[in-house]
Structure formats: structure tokens, C-alpha cells
Motif scaffolding. Structure first.
Motif: not given
Length: 181
Positions: A33-49
């Protein structure tokens, strides 16, 4: 040869699958949940996280890292392209293209080319509304927030005033249908 593939944001389940594959372990819903909230599903942001998590950082370290990424990407733009992002950031949501372009004195073809460039670079997106009108908006709230934060208070007030004038002119063209009362 490199082929560029445009990735749309993942939904929550795709985000979870991507994270589990990368971390090589299953994730509970309360972890995703916090991963999805912070990244809004954007692959670049998920990778950074995920890189942060692998380094022992917390999910909450992501906003600072993302701000740096966004800042670097925006700094590579021309001053005029930055202005486009800043002007667009003043609107609360998507804006009709015809309402947006009146803010600029520049040649409309050049403006269209710069908007097209910003779309290709995934800063903004074009969308056709239900009424078949073209709308512009940001691809991610973090990009919008960063662009807005770069505007001085004086310019913010001037832009808000200019936009209010546009909306006021547009509202005068609307003819009220008395049968709707």
C-alpha cells in the motif's frame, strides 16, 4: 539497437508483482500500500523505491529521491518548456488545450511542438475528453507539484489572475438554457 517501450503506470496488483519479482519475496498488502501510494504505479518510481528498500532505507525516503529525479529531468528542458509546465501546474486539474494556449504569445506551431516534446518525455499527457475536446494534464502529481513549487509567489498571483480572466471570458459565452431550471 535500442527500442523504447512506453510503460503505463501499473495498477496495484501489477505493482505488487513487480516488487515481489524484484525483491524475490512475497509482500503483504500492508507492505504494498505505501509503495503504491508513493509511486502511483510509475515503473521508474517503483524501481527507485525498491533500490532504497534494498539499501535498507524506508519507503518514506522516496519523496526526496523522486524530487531529485524530477528536478534533474526538468532542468534539462528549455526555459520555454519549463514555462509550459509551470503554467500548466497552476490549473487544479486537466485543462482544455484551447484555454491553455491563450496564455502564450509564442507561435502556436512552436508551442504545439514543445507540448508534443513534453508528452514524449512523459511530463504531460494529452487526452480527448468525452466532448471530443483535447485536454492537457500531468502524468504524475509529483511533477506538477515540483513545477508549481518553482514559481515565485508574485508569478503565481499573476498567472492565477490571467487564468481567472480566461475563465471569466469563457463563462460569458455560455448561454443558460431556461428549460433546465
Amino acid at each position: 539497437w535500442l527500442k523504447k517501450i512506453k510503460l503505463a503506470p501499473f495498477d496495484k496488483e501489477e505493482t505488487k508483482a513487480f516488487c515481489e519479482l524484484s525483491l524475490k519475496r512475497p509482500l503483504r498488502d500492508e507492505e504494498i500500500e505505501p509503495i503504491f501510494q508513493e509511486t502511483e504505479g510509475v515503473p521508474l518510481f517503483i524501481s527507485e523505491l525498491l533500490n532504497l528498500l534494498k539499501e535498507g532505507e524506508s519507503v518514506h525516503s522516496l519523496p526526496n529521491r523522486l524530487s531529485g529525479i524530477i528536478e534533474n529531468r526538468i532542468e534539462s528542458l528549455s526555459p520555454y518548456q519549463k514555462n509550459i509546465l509551470e503554467y500548466l501546474s497552476v490549473f487544479t486539474s486537466e485543462v482544455f488545450y484551447n484555454d491553455f494556449i491563450v496564455l502564450f504569445d509564442k507561435d502556436r506551431v512552436q508551442l504545439a511542438e514543445d507540448i508534443e516534446f513534453l508528452c514524449r518525455k512523459n511530463f504531460i499527457q494529452e487526452r480527448i475528453s468525452d466532448s471530443d475536446n483535447l485536454k492537457l494534464g500531468f502524468t504524475h502529481d509529483r511533477i506538477k507539484s515540483y513545477a508549481y513549487s518553482q514559481i515565485s509567489e508574485f508569478r503565481k498571483r499573476a498567472l492565477h489572475g490571467k487564468i481567472a480572466t480566461i475563465f471569466e471570458k469563457n463563462s460569458q459565452r455560455i448561454v443558460w438554457d431556461k428549460t433546465l431550471e
